[in-house]
Design a protein around this motif. Sequence first.
Motif, PDB file in Angstrom:
ATOM      1  N   GLU A 101       0.856  -0.968  -0.092  1.00 21.97           N
ATOM      2  CA  GLU A 101       0.184   0.060   0.097  1.00 21.97           C
ATOM      3  C   GLU A 101       0.977   1.286  -0.075  1.00 21.97           C
TER       4      GLU A 101
ATOM      5  N   SER B 185       1.303   5.093   1.116  1.00 17.53           N
ATOM      6  CA  SER B 185       0.583   6.221   1.774  1.00 17.53           C
ATOM      7  C   SER B 185       0.558   7.332   1.311  1.00 17.53           C
ATOM      8  N   ASP B 186      -0.130   8.266   1.618  1.00 13.22           N
ATOM      9  CA  ASP B 186      -0.494   9.765   1.216  1.00 13.22           C
ATOM     10  C   ASP B 186       0.962  10.276   1.340  1.00 13.22           C
ATOM     11  N   ALA B 187       1.773  10.054   2.343  1.00 17.19           N
ATOM     12  CA  ALA B 187       3.085  10.797   2.418  1.00 17.19           C
ATOM     13  C   ALA B 187       4.068  10.307   1.349  1.00 17.19           C
TER      14      ALA B 187
ATOM     15  N   ARG C  35       3.114   9.139  -1.548  1.00 12.26           N
ATOM     16  CA  ARG C  35       2.630   9.749  -2.745  1.00 12.26           C
ATOM     17  C   ARG C  35       3.214  11.169  -2.987  1.00 12.26           C
ATOM     18  N   ALA C  36       3.110  12.142  -1.801  1.00 10.64           N
ATOM     19  CA  ALA C  36       3.707  13.197  -1.961  1.00 10.64           C
ATOM     20  C   ALA C  36       5.358  13.221  -2.082  1.00 10.64           C
TER      21      ALA C  36
ATOM     22  N   LEU D 236       0.444   6.010  -9.331  1.00 13.89           N
ATOM     23  CA  LEU D 236       1.454   6.938  -9.199  1.00 13.89           C
ATOM     24  C   LEU D 236       1.966   7.600 -10.540  1.00 13.89           C
TER      25      LEU D 236
ATOM     26  N   LEU E 113       1.378  11.073 -11.026  1.00 19.29           N
ATOM     27  CA  LEU E 113       1.803  12.266 -10.029  1.00 19.29           C
ATOM     28  C   LEU E 113       3.125  12.757 -10.506  1.00 19.29           C
TER      29      LEU E 113
END
Length: 512
Positions: free
Chosen positions: A429, A431-433, A435-436, A460, A463
């Motif tokens: 998985e 995480s949002d962190a 992804r950033a 991804l 992004l």
Amino acid sequence: MTVYLLGAGPGDPGLLTLRGAEVLADAEVVVYDRLSVGAVLDMAPATAERINVGKLPGQPRMSQEEINQLLVAYGRAGNKVVRLKGGDPLVFARGGEEAKALAVAGVDFEIIPGITSAFAAPAYAGIPVTLRHSSTSVTVITGHEAPLAPFSKSPSSNNTVNWEAAAQLGGTLVILMGVARWEAIAERLLVAGMSPHTPAAAVCWGTRPTQHTTRATLATLSEHHMEAPAVIVVGEVAAQELEWFATRPLFGKRVVVTRPVAQSAQLCDMLTKAGAEAVRVPLIEIAEASDGGASLKAAAKHLDNYDWIILTSANGARALLATTHDARDFGKAKVAAIGPATAEVLKVANIRPDLVPKEYVAEALLEALLTGAVSESTSESESASESESQNTKALIARAAIARDVLPEGLRTAGWEVDVVEAYRIKGVEVSDAARAEVANSDVITFASPSAVEQFVKAGLVALIGDAVGVACIGPITAAAAREHGLNVAIEAPEHTAKGLLEALEDYFSSSS
Ligand code: SAH
């Protein structure tokens, strides 16, 4: 038990002391704050409780009194507590107050000095804090105490720094926590008689991949943007430019490592040493084979029945070795490894592969097995000779999902091949962190097609813009990336972590 007041150094994890690393590796509780570095925190056991006492968004900062009480409480409860502090724990870090609280409460403590940013940040920026003939003293001052207007006589408990005296010293001034009040500090030093032409430099985020140095003079430094944390150096030495850290080949680059955590250490370490910020975003992990390892175990009982044991990944080698008793289980079977990382795993069990192909892909391994072409590193050992009988029996221990080039090629040549699932690759998985981190990076590295697939599956691709480079360890991974529409800018000619690092260095040296 003991509470360790541990200086973690200014950021570069390599600047942690040996004693610090030893204590961290054994910690049960780690109390850390804003400037603590992930790579240092990672040195504590995964099971250690980690408590952030730094400022968290939306929450009031924990007071020093509360931190003291927390240390006392955990220490009293019998835990091995590490209080991690940036730089040195006793240099503007309130370590003295914490030690006092522990002493009063009767809790054992140990102080482990650290490398202070006051000296290390300038050193990483190529500024020696003393230099014969130009600086005979160095004074470390806090800029946090509110400077009053020059020559103001009004008494104030805050006004503890005698800037006028500092201005008269003639040596180097090193100012910590000075960014917010720099204008007022500079003004006081000037009014007290320091030359406006005195060199001044600010080293922001020293010793980290984000390090940034501004060089100016006492009069002009405030015209530049400075970001905390910064060490400000005032004095002749601030004009020195003995650059070495910022000139590293990957300095300042944010490189995402998508390998499984267990396999990312080597690449991350090499990246860090090349000046990059290694950002771990594991996309896959290695899991047990879907049958719980039963077929591997069964095959491992009869390794001696095979002419060749073929290992196409370090994970496969690790899984097979875990099922064997010791090296004798291999009997007279020869061993082939796809590349040096796989060979390295075998070496730990004192098994030297009879064959490692020149190029670390299945096609080359197939060819080498069939023709006896082996790499120079193994050329002294007996090669797979052309006279191999038609009935050559081979065992391939590999991932659940893998390409069939090798077993099919061997079977076509008349070999009898057993393929067993040694492990499975599972998606992780994101995480949002994480992804950033991906969106914010300079390069994404892939070491397997599975990582590419998970990257795509996790959404991804959307992004990353054109500015983000895609780097692949070898042609198979690169082909998978291209298939998914990624623009592969970097491909390692040698399909190892080292090869990938060199390809990244080439890429950035030609693009800068
Ligand atoms: N105990 C720490 C200092 C803590 S006070 C030490 O010995 O380094 C916090 C101040 O330290 C920051 O405001 C900044 O001035 C300085 N600092 C800490 N880490 C730094 C870094 N990596 N680069 C530049 N300055 C740093």
